[in-house]
Design an enzyme around this catalytic site. Structure first.
Site, PDB file in Angstrom:
ATOM      1  N   SER A 235      45.896  18.699  19.008  1.00 25.10           N
ATOM      2  CA  SER A 235      45.436  19.913  19.333  1.00 25.10           C
ATOM      3  C   SER A 235      45.624  20.670  17.998  1.00 25.10           C
ATOM      4  O   SER A 235      46.654  20.653  17.301  1.00 25.10           O
ATOM      5  CB  SER A 235      45.952  20.652  20.371  1.00 25.10           C
ATOM      6  OG  SER A 235      45.448  21.918  20.658  1.00 25.10           O
ATOM      7  N   GLU A 236      44.756  21.559  17.579  1.00 26.50           N
ATOM      8  CA  GLU A 236      44.526  22.297  16.316  1.00 26.50           C
ATOM      9  C   GLU A 236      45.574  23.165  16.100  1.00 26.50           C
ATOM     10  O   GLU A 236      46.138  23.508  14.889  1.00 26.50           O
ATOM     11  CB  GLU A 236      43.368  23.216  16.020  1.00 26.50           C
ATOM     12  CG  GLU A 236      42.084  22.178  15.983  1.00 26.50           C
ATOM     13  CD  GLU A 236      41.290  22.519  17.246  1.00 26.50           C
ATOM     14  OE1 GLU A 236      40.240  22.862  17.505  1.00 26.50           O
ATOM     15  OE2 GLU A 236      42.154  22.078  18.524  1.00 26.50           O
ATOM     16  N   ASN A 237      46.399  23.758  17.181  1.00 25.92           N
ATOM     17  CA  ASN A 237      47.284  24.834  17.106  1.00 25.92           C
ATOM     18  C   ASN A 237      48.830  24.165  16.798  1.00 25.92           C
ATOM     19  O   ASN A 237      49.667  24.874  16.685  1.00 25.92           O
ATOM     20  CB  ASN A 237      47.446  25.600  18.553  1.00 25.92           C
ATOM     21  CG  ASN A 237      47.608  24.820  19.635  1.00 25.92           C
ATOM     22  OD1 ASN A 237      47.368  23.820  19.831  1.00 25.92           O
ATOM     23  ND2 ASN A 237      48.761  25.153  20.533  1.00 25.92           N
TER      24      ASN A 237
END
Length: 409
Positions: A235-237
């Site tokens: 996940s990009e976060n």
């Protein structure tokens, strides 16, 4: 606030309203590019080249930064310099620095060293390094030496002030819980259609692969990963090793995905900053990305981030994810928009997310693959006729000689 440099407006209706009504300037920037611009600024690097956003409004200029009251564009973005390296197209982006950085950390020691908890690292890490004065709000201040040196996330050299907040109410935008499984309800026709798309998208998973799933329908594909298969979800976060949604007791406000949903982490997972996350993506280390779309063109162009003057969510990390040659890009979407309007077209009419980047399109009617630059129908839903697919598609396409029935997991 006069101008925001942002990647995603998301569900912030007031932000969107101010932008569309010309009250706020918004420079929309791909999320990975934004993270790297901040990281570069903090590292003393004035500019860099990236493949992200080549061929889009970010590259070519003309993206609306500020609207007039009548909806016309008052300020538009300027074109980026472009260059070819090793046969691939890149654009130049400049580093960002700030006078102040306001960051949130979990703990600080009295020397100013910081550590973050779980996915709360995100943009805090690069931003803390890119300002003249960094002010860190923390939940706890400990004595020097209580944070082991090898566990420090931000060394004290980057931090000028530390403030301990008196109390914390950690709000969660989207509390999402695991389904109990008790009393399965009958799915609506729309939900059945979406599940058909998602089950086919899940067929693209392979054991041991690293994958990134977009917000919404693509994320649901993780529900159909076979128990015998290990897929590392990124996940990009800032998490590698996403687990299922939590129970009520497992909810942790410092553990969310890029869609702001509460999640869990599987054994062997890891947490990191946003610039590290996009280094994984941009560097081609993610095998598969599944995302939604507003439009896909006959040649594999993708549009999924804005309708000029009407709707703007921002591109988030999508431009970064689709710009990588080594990552398979799969679009999972309904075949047509409201009123039967075509979404698969000869050319996209909306601003592009990426040029010739899509490898596969999965809809409720079938599966298209881009083969040697041509759109080819390779699978068809058993309840759909070829004539129906042609009528619902806004461009010509080839039909595979060995056209198969649409797979499902």
């Amino acid at each position: 606030i006069k101008r925001m440099i942002s990647s995603y407006v998301g569900e912030n209706a007031e932000f969107e309203r101010q932008y569309l009504q010309g009250e706020l300037e918004v420079e929309l920037t791909p999320q990975g590019t934004l993270a790297e611009r901040i990281r570069a600024g903090g590292a003393g690097i004035p500019a860099f080249f990236t493949p992200t956003a080549y061929g889009t409004l970010v590259h070519e200029g003309g993206s609306p930064i500020k609207y007039n009251k009548d909806g016309t564009i008052a300020i538009h973005s300027m074109p980026r310099e472009e260059r070819i390296f090793n046969g691939r197209n890149f654009i130049m982006e400049e580093g960002i620095t700030g006078d102040f950085a306001l960051v949130k950390a979990w703990k600080a020691d009295k020397a100013g060293n910081l550590i973050f908890r779980n996915t709360a690292n995100n943009f805090n890490h690069p931003m803390a390094k890119a300002a003249k004065i960094t002010i860190a709000e923390v939940e706890e201040i400990v004595e020097i030496g209580e944070i082991p040196p090898d566990q420090v996330h931000i060394p004290s050299i980057y931090v000028q002030k530390v403030i301990q907040g008196p109390s914390y109410e950690k709000r969660i935008e989207r509390v999402t819980l695991a389904k109990s499984g008790a009393g399965d309800k009958e799915l609506s026709p729309a939900a059945k259609m979406r599940e058909k798309i998602v089950r086919r998208a899940a067929c693209e998973f392979q054991d041991g692969m690293y994958a990134n799933l977009g917000i919404g329908m693509p994320m649901l594909a993780s529900n159909f990963i076979p128990p015998s298969m290990t897929v590392h979800l990124q996940s990009e976060n800032g998490i590698l090793g996403l687990g299922p949604f939590p129970t009520k007791e497992e909810v942790d406000p410092d553990l969310i995905n890029a869609g702001k949903q509460t999640v869990t982490a599987i054994p062997g997972s890891s947490y990191f900053s946003s610039d590290e996350s996009f280094a994984m993506i941009r560097g081609g280390h993610v095998d598969l990305t599944i995302l939604g779309a507003m439009q896909v063109s006959q040649s594999g162009d993708l549009a999924n981030w804005m309708i000029p003057g009407k709707m703007v969510k921002g591109m988030g990390g999508a431009m970064d994810l689709v710009a990588v040659a080594d990552t398979k890009v799969v679009v999972a979407m309904e075949h047509t928009a409201k009123g039967g309007k075509h979404k698969i077209l000869e050319n996209c009419s909306l601003p592009l997310t990426g040029m010739k980047c899509v490898d596969m399109v999965i809809t409720e009617m079938g599966v298209f693959e881009l083969q040697e630059g041509e759109l080819v129908l390779t699978e068809i839903d058993p309840d759909t006729s070829l004539d129906s697919v042609r009528a619902a598609t806004g461009c010509s396409f080839k039909v595979a000689d060995n056209l198969k029935q649409m797979s499902q997991l």
